[in-house]
Structure formats: structure tokens, C-alpha cells
Design an enzyme around this catalytic site. Structure first.
Site, short mmCIF file in Angstrom:
data_model
loop_
_atom_site.label_atom_id
_atom_site.label_comp_id
_atom_site.label_asym_id
_atom_site.label_seq_id
_atom_site.Cartn_x
_atom_site.Cartn_y
_atom_site.Cartn_z
N ASP A 1 -8.67 3.38 -2.73
CA ASP A 1 -9.64 3.81 -1.71
C ASP A 1 -10.86 4.44 -2.35
O ASP A 1 -10.91 5.65 -2.59
CB ASP A 1 -8.96 4.80 -0.76
CG ASP A 1 -7.82 4.15 0.01
OD1 ASP A 1 -7.69 2.92 -0.06
OD2 ASP A 1 -7.06 4.87 0.66
N GLU B 1 2.29 4.98 -4.24
CA GLU B 1 2.28 5.91 -5.40
C GLU B 1 3.59 6.66 -5.49
O GLU B 1 4.00 6.97 -6.61
CB GLU B 1 1.10 6.86 -5.28
CG GLU B 1 -0.26 6.19 -5.39
CD GLU B 1 -0.62 5.34 -4.18
OE1 GLU B 1 -0.14 5.67 -3.08
OE2 GLU B 1 -1.35 4.36 -4.33
N ASP C 1 0.83 -1.21 0.00
CA ASP C 1 0.00 0.00 0.00
C ASP C 1 0.87 1.25 0.00
O ASP C 1 2.08 1.20 0.22
CB ASP C 1 -0.90 -0.04 1.24
CG ASP C 1 -2.08 0.93 1.12
OD1 ASP C 1 -2.31 1.49 0.04
OD2 ASP C 1 -2.79 1.11 2.13
#
Lengths: 716, 716
Positions: free
Chosen positions: B429, B319, B316
Site C-alpha cells: 500500500d 504479514e 493480501d
């Protein structure tokens, strides 16, 4: 709890000592002893109502809010809120409209007359439970009965009083943007509409026409010849519609500020000093619209602009929106000073963000100021939802005093039931999202149920950027709303009809021209709705009684004759439509289109290219329309077209009046009664004219149930 | 520009000196001289491509992004972004997938192999213009040809290499939440699934299992017996799947931090010091996944959890998400200090807000750090989209070293094409919005086109609160996605199947059981898609060639045999479905439901109560399913059901393998070939078994084109 019979359909239940909101005009006087039905009741510091919904029960209502026509499946809060980013998990919008109907095994309407927060859990926590929490112990609850949902709405609309009627020009197209910066820009905008042959009746001025965002001031720099320009544009048929904000700038020698201070017209903090908030002008005080004298004072101020030729206004920021309060920003600085001494870990970082994000529209602020009402000092939070309503009332009462027989255009952002008697509303700051186009469609009938017939959304969306296809599709819906305004935010893409490519301009022009062609019908239906305490825009289920229509949220009835079914998804050249009876489909590219088709009852897929939209004429109904013009003043309408879908007999009353005065209240209007009868191969058209001096001839097109076309010219 | 023939369908055009991304495995070697077709080209500091779209051209692709299957009408940015509030006006999501197809008068695919920002204006600025801006002058652009859209996709998937295959248990139901706080909570959650007879194969652990959000650490307080619990739950058939975040906490004596510092494994700032950002643990350094040594080092770290019995992970925040950087927060404080000296007027107030809101994921930060790659030091911004990809690669390479024949579950938030060879993705999300349910549906085929076959959304929505009806409808979609995970954020309503009322629990249980029953089909179709470089989930228009199907975005093909048409709106008990050919509708309440109906080609309205969903069996296709079980290990499947819709002849290959090893790569698998022939009144069923030792009998139900039902038991 006491109960009062208001009339044979309505009972009022009084809990505690409710604050008078003036939303209802018929409250009942004689106390009676009628059981409080339907709900399980819990009384304490809050009033709680619980109801077990049947599996198929529908809950209609709650006016301006998110989600669908059927409100089941979510929690709503009735609390006027400035939240332009209204994603699907929000609970409040700008209006607080506490009327709803349960339609199922039992069928009844409820109006909760209470001016602070109410929470409605409509099957969110538990699928079949409706739970309402009124944050207080003093409220009036009206139970409204009727045979049908439509009747219940009518019975409700009767007790809240007849709705606001704008001048007829307010049914024209209105162009708006935050902001057309100068008078030159406004003038050249108007000229562009005229040169491009696109009808337009009004231009809204947003913040920048004022001097430093000061209400009732004018920017010398940007609008040095305000009156001259206003009058010149009016002579071209285009009205200037300035914005008025709730907050009054704190600035020495600014007359409104000084008068307000001198006369104690502003809301006060706990130390009885004028409450300091910040909005567009920076620090402001809020006029105490709940105080009669302050309201009167503020209402009279509109005169300074009316004297310069203005005939319409929009009242904004009157939830009231608060960017920050003096106390709030000081607390924020203190919190930041404390947080920055440490390394921001995750808890403290989000706290840091919340310190800043929580500055605007905070409940602390709403609890931190007070009104001086006829019943003493009242905390703002306890009457929050009345603030915008009373700003609307201030303006309307001002207009009445300035010119009691003239209709002014007035629409507001915040609202409460009762305000519908004084002005219209727009649905606040939406976004250029396809999702907000369909939200717009679903909101229209809910708002209508609550009495706000003059209403509409920011066409093409206020925030974010519109794409050309969305612009076209949104206009195809908005032409059916009484308030048809295209409005966008600073920093977003321009969205005037000619801001895109040639195809888009041409398409939107045709859509706007259709709107102008249909004004005879729209105005007639509007006035009949007002006069008979009815809705203009309805869900299908309010008129048709079949099980499937109750699930339809993307088709609407507009007036008595037509049904619309806009396309609301990108990259689509058609959509599904359900017809509860055979209808005539008029596929419109232009108002002159002759593309008619009888569509059978049931499920249908209809092709609708981007430059087409659907008008369905109901069975045994007719639709009346004229020729468009550059603006409403230029509408001629000596010749009207009648498009009738007739199985055996159709009748229509075309209402009209002067469109500018209040003499309609005295019955001053005309009526053209048109009856078309079909018997075997014979058709009969009978026209009865009572007082209409405009219409000379009718070009009648009858389409029979079998699709046969009959045309006839009828002299009036 | 140089051109290279990759194969007969694909040409690579090399502009400047592209950074090697490793997204494509077949790049072509021999330089050739092939014209760059289709686009008008503008070369400079940026590469610009322009294309005139035909009115009906469709643009497919761009993987994980907002809006529809047809991307026309909006601007997209390819730039991995952590934005949980992805309203319809956003332009980027977590993945950057630069493959798209123009389908119209001309038909071709384009893959832009470039690791930084690309902007796609697909008819937003001008309705018919496709304009692509590559923010750099060095890029590989592949033009992919094929007779059909489907072929173009296959030709693209071939050059990027075969997709990731998870263990079979990863097709089971996975329950997740930020966070199940303790090992007791996790264990009792698993027991609750078992007691309530709801199948489940995995529980995701979010942040709180770690010691202070430190990667590869365990909280002594919350998970003191991590290994014991993991192994005990595994013995009950439920895997624990921990999260791993990109940022490594700066903390003395924390081994990962110290090793990273010692070996220079972290990304660096302009002064060559480790770059300081803040994420969950507070201040962190980011491992330099673009550096081979750092990647290898980080990959090996997964071993500490694998040694404790872990078989799957989710990566997670890669990015990478940045809450703030050290420089950013210091600038913010400075700005605030400056602003607070004055009264905040409106400009300064919004600046004040922006100072704080702009702290996270700022472009300044992305431009403020560097990677030490095999080709020297590279600014992060220039390879931004490769970061998550290389974290996935780090993990996958680590797994390979730890146990080269074992399949591990791995899915990532950020991604770039190429990462599909190493792991799956979830769509980041999202929110508990009905709008995100339909977005989920539309995103699945786009993601599939880009090679990410193991993928799925957070079922029921991550942010905001789900209502029971949305929870049911979302599960009815998610059972058809390979990654079927229910995940929600801290602070939102719990959304485990039993977190609602009894009706909702029962309904969702039946939906999950159906998923387990269909695993033989889903796994077979998944593996066949991987092995033949094809998609698993497709738009209808990829298989059917009629004009109307190209507008359908709310029905999907799942594998070769079935079409789904989920209900995605509240308060609906049905929906419209378009069939490009006659199909068999199986209306499913439970996997044992026998509600079959032959539905004719064309537009249909299908009733689907809240506890029902539709599985359409295509003509001359069959659907194979077994009995559900508490988890995938317990699936027996000695007896399988075959539901066939046969006009004349249907054939199906049921693929299976051991589900845990990589021996499928060596061809180790079984195949059950089933052929059903109908000739007049005679039906013939032929089964050829190659290597399947599990299936003993088939319970065949044949439904003929006329709706006749034939059942037969066939021994294998």
C-alpha cells in the site's frame, strides 16, 4: 463589491464587510470603479474565483506550504495547522500566506486578505483550472500588477510594510533541542561549542526550562540559576532563547492564569466561560491575542525574562495547537463507552481509532471558542489564521514598550502576512527526511515572497532520526537562510555538529565557519531587501528570463550576487546545475578554499563531494566575506575578502549598521560602495566609503570571464 | 558454525540449528572448513556482523524496502510490516528480503536465511560501518561470490531456484480499486475500457465481492451472478482477479471456519486455543500456513473460485496484518479506564493515544501465537517472515493440484525469498505521492535482485489522491514493470485512465497501448531472465562499468535492449539523463511515434513533455514490438517492428511460448534469432526461426551510429 485604488500598481476589491486583519498597511481610500479582472467570480456564502491557466502558466506563492515553487498540481488550504507529519498529501502547514502570482500569458499577483480558511485548487481537479474558495463572503482581494514577477512581488511587499529586522547576532548559528534539560546541560553544551571551535550565537530553550510548562515561569529544579547562567553565557557570546507557548496553564496561584481570569483576557466558550483546551501543561486557557488589552498584558510579561538577560524568544503552539479540549475528550470517552459494548467490526474499529486520532486540532474545537475584539465577539474559526500573528504582535509590542530602541530576536511558528513586520518564522516541525531538505529549499523563496525574510527550517529535521550525510547536506543549505537553527525533537537522535563521527563534525564545522565568514554579505543583502521591499532568496526565474529557468526549483538566488545549488539526495557526489549565464563556481570545502572555475551557461554536471558545496558568483557581481569567529560579537571584519566575477563592470554596496538598535530606521548605517571595472588588460577598483569605520582593507580577487585571476589589496 | 560448499561460488555457513525456510533449493551437503570472511562476527543470543565499508562502497539489495538502490545511510528492519504510510523514516515494508551485495574494494553477496527480525545499519550510526543484527542464534548465512555484481546476483538466483511465471495475459493492464462494489460496476467498467479503446486484461476484486469479508465466499447481494459475469467478461478478454485475505472469519456455519476448527488448522495461543485477531471481517483466526496439512487444505479452497472461471488471485494481509487482538483490545480498554480517572496531562495524553495507535500489528501479538510445524510448536515471532510466503505456497500448491499444467496469476503482499518460485508480489500500500513514484523506480531493481521478477507497484498510488500529471508520469514508468496494475484505496480519488480530463485520458491510453505493443519484447525478456536466473530490471551499474553510473538511481535497464529514464517530478517538461555510451533515444508519444535521435555518451538534458516518455535503445541492441490490441488474446503480432541501433552488429533472440501452460519447463518455446550487421554502407539482416509460427514479417528500422535510418521489410 467596492474597488479602491491603493496605488498605481494595486487595486483593492472589497467584498462584503471584511474583518480588519492589519496585514496590509496601505489599503487605498478613494473608492473607484475598476473592473475585477482575470477571474470568473461566484459570490454567495463563499467567494469563488476561477481562472483558466495556460499550459505553461506558473503559479508562484502561498508562502509556507508543501510541494514546489510552482504550486500547480495540488490543493492547498490556508489554515494554520500543527501537523508535524507533513507528508506530501497534506494541504496546510503552520502559516497561512494568501499571496500568489500567476505568471504566463497574463501576469498578475493576488493577495486575499481573509483570516479564515481558503482553498486553492491549482490544477489538481482539472489540469488547467485554478479554483479558489474563500470560506466566507467578506474579504479584501488585492490585484497587484507589475511588468515582471519580481516587480509584482515588490509592489506587494510595499503595501504590507517593511519586514522585521532581528539583531545581527540572530544571523549566527543557533543550537536547539527539545530539550536541553538543565542549566548544566546548556552550559556544558555552550562550552562544547567553544572547546570544539564551532561558532554559535544562541541556544534555544524548549519546554523544560519552565516550571510545569507554565509561560514565564522557571523550573527551580532544572534552571535554579537561570539569570546567572544566561548572563554568564552571554558574556561568552551566546544568547539563551526561551520558548513561549500560547496556552496558559490553569492552576491556582499561578499569576498569569489568575490575572487572565481576573481581567477576562482568555478566549471564551459559547457560555462565555474561559475555553478549556489541553496542551503541554495539561488544561490551559488561550490568551485572547485578538483583544487589545489581553495582547498588551501578555506582551508585557516577556519583561520578566528580559530582566534576566534574555534578548530573544520563539513563540510556539500558536496556531493554536490543541491536543484535546474538555468537550472533545468527554465526547471521546462517551464514544468509546458506546463502541466497547459491541465486538469491534471493521467500521467500528476505525471509528474507535478516529475518536482518538481526531481529538487534536479538531475543527469542532476551533469553532467552539470566541474572541472579544474591538468589533465584538468573533468565533475563533472565522479569524483562525490571525491567532499566531497576534501572539507575535503581542510580544513585539511588549518589546517596544520595554526597550523601544532595541532589536529583539523573535520568531513564531504560526503566522499570517502582517506578522512579517513583527518577527520571523521557522517552518515548523519538519522531519529528518531528505524529502524535507528539498522541501525546505523550495519553501524559502515562497516564504520570502510573502514578506517573511527572517526565516528558516529546523536544520537536520525536527522529527525522526537524521543520518550523518543528511546532516551535512542540510547544513550546506541552511547557512544561506537568515534563521540558521538546528533543532530536534525529544526521542530522536542528537544532531549537534559533534553528535556524529569525526568526519561529520569537521565537515559541519567548516560549513558553519563559512556561514560566519559570509555574515557581512548576508546581513548586507538582508537589510537591503528589507529597505527596498524585496526578497532575499529568489527563484532563478525572478531574475533571469529564459524558458528553462522557470522549471528550476533546486537552485536559488541568495541576495543579488550568488546562486546556490545544494546537493539534496543521499549517496551523491555531485548534481546537475543549469546556468542561465556564465558564472563563477566557488567549490567550498572551507571558507579559505580557492577552488574557482568559470562554468559556462547551460546544463552542467558539477562534482560535489560530501564535504563540498557550491557558491556560484553571478556575472559582474561580487561576494564579500570576512573571517569567521566563535560568535558574531567576535567578528572582526577589518579585512574583508571580495570575490568578483567580472566580465566588464561589477558594483556592490556593502550595507552595515550597529546590528542592535533600531536606528537603521532613521537611516543610521554605513555603505561601502565597491566598483570593479575591467577594460582590456586593465582593472580598476574604486571604493567609496560612507560611514564604515570597521573595514580597513579589502583583499580583492577578480576572476575574469576567461578565468584569469587578479588579486589586489585595497585600503579603505 | 559449520560451513558447506554449495557450489564454486557459494558457501553456506550454518550457525546453531536454523529453521528450514525453504528459501534456498541448493544448500550444499558436504561439510567443509572454510573461513567466514569479510565480517567481524559476534555470536551470542543474537548474531552480529560488522563490516567496514570503503568510502565509495555501494550496498545493493534488501529487496522491497524504502530509500534508494544504494542502501547506505539508513537502518532497515527485515520484518514484514503492513504500514501504508511509509514515509522516509520507516524501516520495513511488506516483504523481508535478506540478500545484499557489497560492491567496492571487496565485492561479495550475502544471503541471510533467517525467518525473524534482522536489523541492517548501513552507515546510519556511523558513516562507514555496516552492522547487521540477526535476532537469534540460529541462521544460515550464504556468501556469494562472482566477478561482477551481475554475476553475484546470478549466482544467488541460481541457488534459490527459478522464478514464477504467470500466464502471458498477466502482462496486460490490470485495473483495480478498493472496491468496485458490484458486478454491475465491474461489468460497466470493462465495457468502458472497451468503448474507450483502452486495452485491459484484468480487473481485481477487492474485499467487497465477498460475503462479509469471508474468504472463498461471495456476496449474494453484490455479486449474485459471479460466475456468469466472470465468464462473460473473460469472453471479452478480461479476467476477474479476486483478493484472498489471510484471516478467516470466526462465524458459525461458515465452512472454512468450521473445517479449520475441526482439523486444528489455525494458529494457536499460549493456551493452545485458536488465536483471536481482528482484521476486515472482525474477529478471525489465521490459517497455520506453516503447517503442511493446513496449507494443503487452504490451497484447495481456491478451487471453488477457479471452478467459476477464475484464473488469478492476489493474496493480501498476509504479514499477517492485525488490526487488534482480543487481548490487545481488552488491555486497551483497561488502560483507558485507568487513564480517564485522572486529568490527562501530557504524558498520560500521549499514552492514551499510544494505547490506541499501538493496537495494530503489535509485537506483543506477534509473540502471542504459535504454529504447529513439522518441527514442533514454534512461536510466530520466530518465523514471522515466512507467513506470507507460505500463504503464497498454499495457493500455488493448490493450483498445481487443481490443474498442474496451467499457469495461474498469483501475487502477494507479504513475501520472503523463496516465495518468488510460487508467485509475484506487488509492493503493498503505497501513496499517490511523487516521492512514491521515484521509490517505485528504485525498488524495482532491488526486488529483481531478490528473485521477484513478476512485480510492480500500485500505479498512481494506493492511498491519498493522485493529480492528473502524477497519474500520467506513473503510467509512463509502470508500463515497464511486469505487473502493471492501477490500484487505489477507498475514499481516494478515482484513478482509472478516464477518471481525469480528456488530455489525461488520451495520454494514458497511448501509454497503455505502448505497453501492449511492447509485450513481445517484455515477455521475451521476462522469460529469458527466468530461464537464465537473471534480473529483468537492473541498475545501469550492473551492465556498465564507469564510475558515474554507480550513482544513477533514476534510470533503469529493462531487459537487455533498452534503458528508461522516466520523469518523476511535477511541472517538469524534461530531465537529465546520463548515457554510459551512445544510445538511440526514441521519444514516444504513441507506439507509432518516429521521433528518433542518437544521443551521445555523457550528461544530457532531454525534453519530455507530459505526453512523452523516453525509450533508449542501447548500442548494438534491438527492440521488438508489435501492434497493440484491446487485450493480450487479441494481440496479433504476425507483423513485428524491429527498432535497432547498430554500430556494427546487433543480435536478438525473441523468445515466445504458448503463454498459458507450463510446457516451457520442458523446453517448449519458439525463438526468432535476428542478426543485423552493418559493414560500411551495407546492412545485412539474418533471421533464424526456430518454431515461431506467429510472426510472418518484420518491419526493420535500423538507425546507425551516425543517425542514418535504414528500413527494410523481412519475411520470416
Amino acid at each position: 463589491m467596492k474597488s479602491y485604488i491603493v496605488n498605481k500598481n494595486v487595486v483593492r476589491y472589497e467584498f462584503g464587510k471584511p474583518i480588519e486583519t492589519y496585514s496590509v498597511i496601505e489599503k487605498g481610500v478613494s473608492e473607484s470603479d475598476i473592473e475585477f479582472k482575470y477571474f470568473q467570480l461566484n459570490l454567495g456564502e463563499e467567494i469563488k474565483l476561477k481562472y483558466n491557466m495556460g499550459k505553461k502558466d506558473i503559479v508562484y506563492g502561498l508562502g509556507e506550504n508543501i510541494r514546489g515553487i510552482n504550486k500547480r498540481g495540488w490543493i492547498y488550504e490556508s489554515f494554520c495547522t500543527d501537523d508535524p507529519n507533513h507528508a506530501p498529501d497534506k494541504k496546510s502547514l503552520y502559516g497561512a500566506h494568501n499571496f500568489f502570482i500567476v505568471d504566463g500569458e497574463k501576469k498578475f499577483g493576488v493577495y486575499i486578505d481573509f483570516p479564515s480558511k481558503i482553498i486553492y485548487d491549482v490544477g489538481y481537479e482539472k489540469k488547467d483550472k485554478l479554483e479558489i474558495t474563500i470560506e466566507g463572503k467578506d474579504a479584501d482581494i488585492y490585484i497587484i500588477n507589475g511588468e515582471t514577477v519580481k516587480e509584482i512581488v515588490q509592489n506587494f511587499l510595499k503595501i504590507i510594510g517593511k519586514g522585521y529586522v532581528p539583531p545581527k547576532w540572530a544571523f549566527g548559528y543557533i543550537q536547539s533541542r527539545w530539550s536541553y534539560p538543565t542549566e548544566e546541560a546548556v552550559e556544558s553544551l555552550v562550552n562544547e561549542f567553544i572547546e570544539r571551535d564551532i561558532p554559535c550565537d544562541g541556544i534555544c530553550l524548549d519546554l523544560d526550562y519552565m516550571d510545569n510548562y507554565k509561560d514565564f515561569s522557571l523550573s527551580d529544579e532544572r534552571f535554579p540559576n537561570f539569570e546567572e547562567v544566561t548572563r554568564r553565557l552571554k558574556s561568552k557570546g551566546v544568547k539563551i532563547i526561551p520558548i513561549i507557548d500560547a496556552g496558559v496553564k490553569i492552576e491556582d496561584e499561578y499569576d498569569i492564569y489568575e490575572e487572565g481570569i481576573e481581567n477576562d483576557y482568555f478566549v471564551i466558550d459559547k457560555d462565555r466561560k474561559p475555553f478549556v483546551a489541553a496542551v503541554w501543561p495539561g488544561k490551559v486557557h488561550f490568551p485572547d491575542f485578538l483583544n487589545k488589552d489581553a495582547r498588551k498584558w501578555f506582551g508585557k510579561k516577556y519583561k520578566c525574562l528580559i530582566d534576566k538577560g534574555i534578548e530573544g524568544f520563539w513563540n510556539d503552539m500558536n496556531e493554536p495547537a490543541i491536543f484535546y479540549s474538555e468537550n472533545g475528550i468527554n465526547d471521546a470517552y462517551r464514544n468509546i463507552d458506546e463502541l466497547r459494548t459491541k465486538e469491534l467490526n471493521i467500521d467500528s474499529f476505525f471509528k474507535f481509532k478516529d475518536v482518538v486520532l481526531g481529538l487534536s486540532n479538531s475543527m469542532n474545537d476551533y469553532k467552539g471558542f470566541y474572541h472579544k475584539t474591538e468589533n465584538g465577539i468573533v468565533n475563533h474559526y472565522d479569524i483562525h489564521n490571525l491567532y499566531g500573528f497576534n501572539m507575535t504582535k503581542a510580544a513585539a509590542e511588549g518589546f517596544e514598550e520595554i526597550d523601544s530602541n532595541k532589536r529583539f530576536l523573535l520568531f513564531s511558528r504560526a503566522s499570517f502576512i502582517g506578522a512579517h513586520r513583527y518577527g520571523g518564522i521557522w517552518t515548523g516541525d519538519n522531519c529528518s527526511w531528505w524529502e524535507h531538505l528539498i522541501l525546505n529549499m523550495k519553501m524559502l523563496p515562497s516564504i520570502n515572497m510573502c514578506g517573511f525574510i527572517y526565516s528558516g527550517a529546523d536544520t537536520c529535521g525536527f522529527g525522526s532520526n537524521v543520518d550523518p550525510e543528511l546532516a551535512i547536506r542540510w547544513n550546506q543549505l541552511s547557512i544561506f537562510a537568515p534563521l540558521y537553527r538546528n533543532h530536534s525533537s525529544m526521542g530522536t537522535r542528537n544532531q549537534e555538529p559533534f553528535a556524529f563521527d569525526e568526519y561529520t563534525e569537521k565537515t559541519i564545522k567548516n560549513i558553519i565557519k563559512f556561514r560566519y565568514a559570509m555574515i557581512p554579505y548576508l546581513y548586507s543583502e538582508y537589510m537591503k531587501a528589507i529597505n527596498s521591499s524585496d526578497m532575499l532568496i529568489k527563484p532563478l526565474s525572478f531574475e533571469y528570463n529564459d524558458e528553462f529557468v522557470s522549471q528550476i526549483e533546486d537552485q536559488l538566488l541568495v541576495g543579488d550576487s550568488i546562486m546556490i545549488a545544494p546537493v539534496y539526495e543521499p549517496n551523491k557526489s555531485g548534481r546537475y546545475v543549469y546556468l542561465p549565464e556564465d558564472m563563477l563556481l566557488w567549490k567550498v570545502k572551507k571558507y579559505t578554499s580557492k577552488d574557482f572555475d568559470v562554468i559556462n551557461k547551460g546544463h552542467n554536471y558539477i562534482n560535489l563531494d560530501l564535504n563540498e558545496f557550491a557558491v556560484f558568483i553571478r556575472k559582474n557581481r561580487m561576494f564579500v566575506y570576512g573571517e569567521p569567529a566563535q560568535n558574531t560579537e567576535l567578528l572582526n571584519n577589518e579585512t574583508l575578502n571580495v570575490l568578483a566575477f567580472v566580465a566588464d563592470r561589477a558594483e556592490y554596496d556593502l550595507y552595515d549598521d550597529d546590528g542592535i538598535s533600531k536606528e537603521y530606521l532613521l537611516g543610521e548605517h554605513s555603505n561601502l560602495n565597491i566598483t570593479i571595472t575591467l577594460e582590456e588588460d586593465k582593472h580598476t577598483i574604486v571604493v567609496k566609503n560612507s560611514g564604515n569605520n570597521k573595514v580597513k582593507e579589502l583583499l580583492v580577487t577578480i576572476i575574469t570571464a576567461e578565468g584569469k585571476i587578479i588579486t589586489e589589496k585595497v585600503n579603505v
